[in-house]
Design an enzyme around this catalytic site. Structure first.
Site, PDB file in Angstrom:
ATOM      1  N   PRO A   1       0.841  -1.214   0.000  1.00 53.17           N
ATOM      2  CA  PRO A   1       0.000   0.000   0.000  1.00 53.17           C
ATOM      3  C   PRO A   1       0.870   1.256   0.000  1.00 53.17           C
ATOM      4  O   PRO A   1       1.871   1.318   0.707  1.00 53.17           O
ATOM      5  CB  PRO A   1      -0.786  -0.120   1.306  1.00 53.17           C
ATOM      6  CG  PRO A   1       0.045  -1.009   2.180  1.00 53.17           C
ATOM      7  CD  PRO A   1       0.738  -1.958   1.248  1.00 53.17           C
TER       8      PRO A   1
ATOM      9  N   TYR B   1      -0.468   3.853  13.384  1.00 50.42           N
ATOM     10  CA  TYR B   1      -1.844   4.308  13.179  1.00 50.42           C
ATOM     11  C   TYR B   1      -2.772   3.645  14.201  1.00 50.42           C
ATOM     12  O   TYR B   1      -2.328   2.885  15.065  1.00 50.42           O
ATOM     13  CB  TYR B   1      -2.252   4.104  11.711  1.00 50.42           C
ATOM     14  CG  TYR B   1      -1.373   4.950  10.801  1.00 50.42           C
ATOM     15  CD1 TYR B   1      -1.393   6.349  10.910  1.00 50.42           C
ATOM     16  CD2 TYR B   1      -0.472   4.378   9.909  1.00 50.42           C
ATOM     17  CE1 TYR B   1      -0.561   7.144  10.120  1.00 50.42           C
ATOM     18  CE2 TYR B   1       0.369   5.171   9.121  1.00 50.42           C
ATOM     19  CZ  TYR B   1       0.319   6.553   9.243  1.00 50.42           C
ATOM     20  OH  TYR B   1       1.158   7.338   8.483  1.00 50.42           O
TER      21      TYR B   1
HETATM   22  C1  FNR Z   1       4.343   3.854   1.948  1.00 48.23           C
HETATM   23  N1  FNR Z   1       4.087   2.936   2.955  1.00 48.23           N
HETATM   24  C2  FNR Z   1       2.783   2.714   3.371  1.00 48.23           C
HETATM   25  N2  FNR Z   1       2.505   1.720   4.252  1.00 48.23           N
HETATM   26  C3  FNR Z   1       1.232   1.425   4.568  1.00 48.23           C
HETATM   27  O1  FNR Z   1       1.013   0.501   5.352  1.00 48.23           O
HETATM   28  N3  FNR Z   1       0.209   2.144   4.042  1.00 48.23           N
HETATM   29  C4  FNR Z   1       0.413   3.171   3.174  1.00 48.23           C
HETATM   30  O2  FNR Z   1      -0.545   3.754   2.656  1.00 48.23           O
HETATM   31  C5  FNR Z   1       1.749   3.516   2.873  1.00 48.23           C
HETATM   32  N4  FNR Z   1       2.039   4.576   2.060  1.00 48.23           N
HETATM   33  C6  FNR Z   1       3.292   4.692   1.498  1.00 48.23           C
HETATM   34  C7  FNR Z   1       3.524   5.607   0.457  1.00 48.23           C
HETATM   35  C8  FNR Z   1       4.756   5.626  -0.184  1.00 48.23           C
HETATM   36  C9  FNR Z   1       4.966   6.554  -1.356  1.00 48.23           C
HETATM   37  C10 FNR Z   1       5.802   4.775   0.244  1.00 48.23           C
HETATM   38  C11 FNR Z   1       7.142   4.754  -0.441  1.00 48.23           C
HETATM   39  C12 FNR Z   1       5.594   3.927   1.315  1.00 48.23           C
HETATM   40  C13 FNR Z   1       5.136   1.987   3.377  1.00 48.23           C
HETATM   41  C14 FNR Z   1       5.300   0.889   2.341  1.00 48.23           C
HETATM   42  O3  FNR Z   1       4.119   0.141   2.167  1.00 48.23           O
HETATM   43  C15 FNR Z   1       6.457  -0.053   2.711  1.00 48.23           C
HETATM   44  O4  FNR Z   1       6.138  -0.749   3.893  1.00 48.23           O
HETATM   45  C16 FNR Z   1       7.775   0.665   2.896  1.00 48.23           C
HETATM   46  O5  FNR Z   1       7.990   1.644   1.880  1.00 48.23           O
HETATM   47  C17 FNR Z   1       8.952  -0.307   2.893  1.00 48.23           C
HETATM   48  O6  FNR Z   1       8.962  -1.061   1.704  1.00 48.23           O
HETATM   49  P1  FNR Z   1       9.941  -0.695   0.453  1.00 48.23           P
HETATM   50  O7  FNR Z   1       9.595   0.679  -0.026  1.00 48.23           O
HETATM   51  O8  FNR Z   1      11.346  -0.742   0.984  1.00 48.23           O
HETATM   52  O9  FNR Z   1       9.645  -1.765  -0.563  1.00 48.23           O
END
Ligand code: FNR
Length: 358
Positions: free
Chosen positions: A24, A184
């Site tokens: 997400p 959250y």
């Molecule tokens: C996120 N992340 C995030 N997590 C979540 O639980 N809900 C969300 O809506 C979001 N929004 C979000 C927006 C953007 C632009 C980023 C880059 C990240 C966190 C994401 O899901 C993930 O857990 C982390 O970014 C770590 O994974 P990566 O980026 O290393 O693959």
């Protein structure tokens, strides 16, 4: 031999074509909770990626549940219509299963967009409001403390989760992830850092798990039995005296008993004092431990960037699936490249037939 990454994964009655999940990602680009053309573009490109599952960004159960005034919501008919338009168009051309992350930001609501600094917006500001949380304890120094949820509020919030889940079911969304990570609302109940309640929702581990479990059970009841419902959790607060992996394992056990087929394992977010040890796959050991101790299907996430790295995580039995956020933004055809590298295939739109990955 097929790479583990490209084996199917069945969660309840939902079979994913591979084990690459799109995490997400909040876009802060909705209007009054309603998805816009940005979502069409953003989700449209991700839907063509060949991943096994596309998870929608944190989607708020009420206006107050939004992190920012620009968050996606699914709390009224306008939100439902807007999301139906986007999903209808995206799925007509790229039929990927969709998961919705249903969320309430709790005390981290009423904030500015991250690119504008992400600070709390005070309630009297046009884009701010009074936040609500387990206890009247602010997240950051100098922030306006949230309203502590009373019994009637808890009932309302539970019902808001349920109503949003029902709307998601009407939209044909195949899976539901409840956001209980990153500081959250549901994580705020779990963590002793944010939860200072003295009633049956605070104190002992059993009490802190009560509200998230009630929400899980209530949502589970309104989602058709073959469609999976799971939690995204933070397995540690990265703070002494915070929520930790031992408690997460207990929660995972309860969720398994309650019928959850999986758990999505992230970390952190509840305290600005967190000290995170970042590195490639830095959260994988938490997924590994939960999988080993509970047998629950685990989804690992966090700085997984390379196909071989992802394959090794699965092949070594550390997790059952991986989810990618930034790597998918950087390279929205990540699964195509992974398929090419690991000798597998993914579905790509027929319009791109001259460049099918193989
Ligand atoms: C996120 N992340 C995030 N997590 C979540 O639980 N809900 C969300 O809506 C979001 N929004 C979000 C927006 C953007 C632009 C980023 C880059 C990240 C966190 C994401 O899901 C993930 O857990 C982390 O970014 C770590 O994974 P990566 O980026 O290393 O693959």
């Amino acid at each position: 031999m097929t790479a583990r990454l490209f084996e199917t994964l069945t969660l309840d009655s939902l079979t994913l074509e591979n084990r690459i999940l799109i995490a997400p990602m909040c876009q802060y680009s909705a209007r009054d909770g309603e998805a816009t053309d940005w979502h069409m573009m953003h989700l449209g490109q991700l839907a063509m990626s060949g991943a096994g599952l596309l998870t929608l960004e944190a989607t708020a159960i009420s206006p107050e549940a939004r992190i920012t005034a620009w968050d996606l919501g699914l709390y009224n008919d306008g939100c439902e219509r807007a999301l139906a338009r986007v999903l209808g168009a995206v799925r007509e051309y790229a039929p990927i299963p969709v998961c919705i992350q249903i969320a309430h930001a709790g005390r981290k609501a009423s904030s500015d967009a991250p690119w504008a600094g992400g600070k709390q917006i005070p309630p009297e500001h046009p884009y701010g409001w009074r936040t609500e949380a387990p206890s009247a304890v602010a997240h950051g120094e100098g922030e306006v403390p949230p309203h502590a949820l009373g019994d009637a509020d808890l009932k309302r919030v539970r019902e808001e989760f349920v109503t949003t889940a029902k709307r998601a079911v009407r939209l044909g969304i195949e899976a539901v992830e409840l956001h209980a990570a990153h500081g959250y609302l549901l994580h705020q109940f779990l963590s002793p850092i944010a939860n200072k309640r003295t009633d049956s929702y605070g104190g002992s581990l059993a009490n802190r798990m009560r509200f998230p479990m009630e929400v899980y059970d209530a949502v589970r009841q309104v989602v058709p039995s073959g469609s999976p419902v799971w939690l995204r959790v933070s397995a540690t607060d990265w703070v002494e005296e915070g929520w930790d992996i031992e408690e997460t394992v207990e929660l995972a056990r309860m969720l398994k008993q309650a019928g959850s087929p999986a758990i999505h394992v992230s970390t952190g977010g509840v305290s600005p004092k967190q000290s995170i040890k970042l590195g490639p796959g830095y959260q994988v050991p938490y997924a590994e431990r939960i999988k080993a101790e509970t047998g629950l299907v685990t989804i690992a996430v966090g700085l997984i960037t390379e196909p071989r790295q992802a394959e090794d995580i699965l092949a070594e039995g550390k997790a059952d699936a991986i989810s990618l956020a930034r790597a998918m933004l950087y390279n929205p055809r990540w699964p195509w490249h992974a398929a090419a590298e690991l000798g597998a295939r993914v579905h790509a739109p027929k319009q791109y037939w001259r460049s099918q990955p193989h």
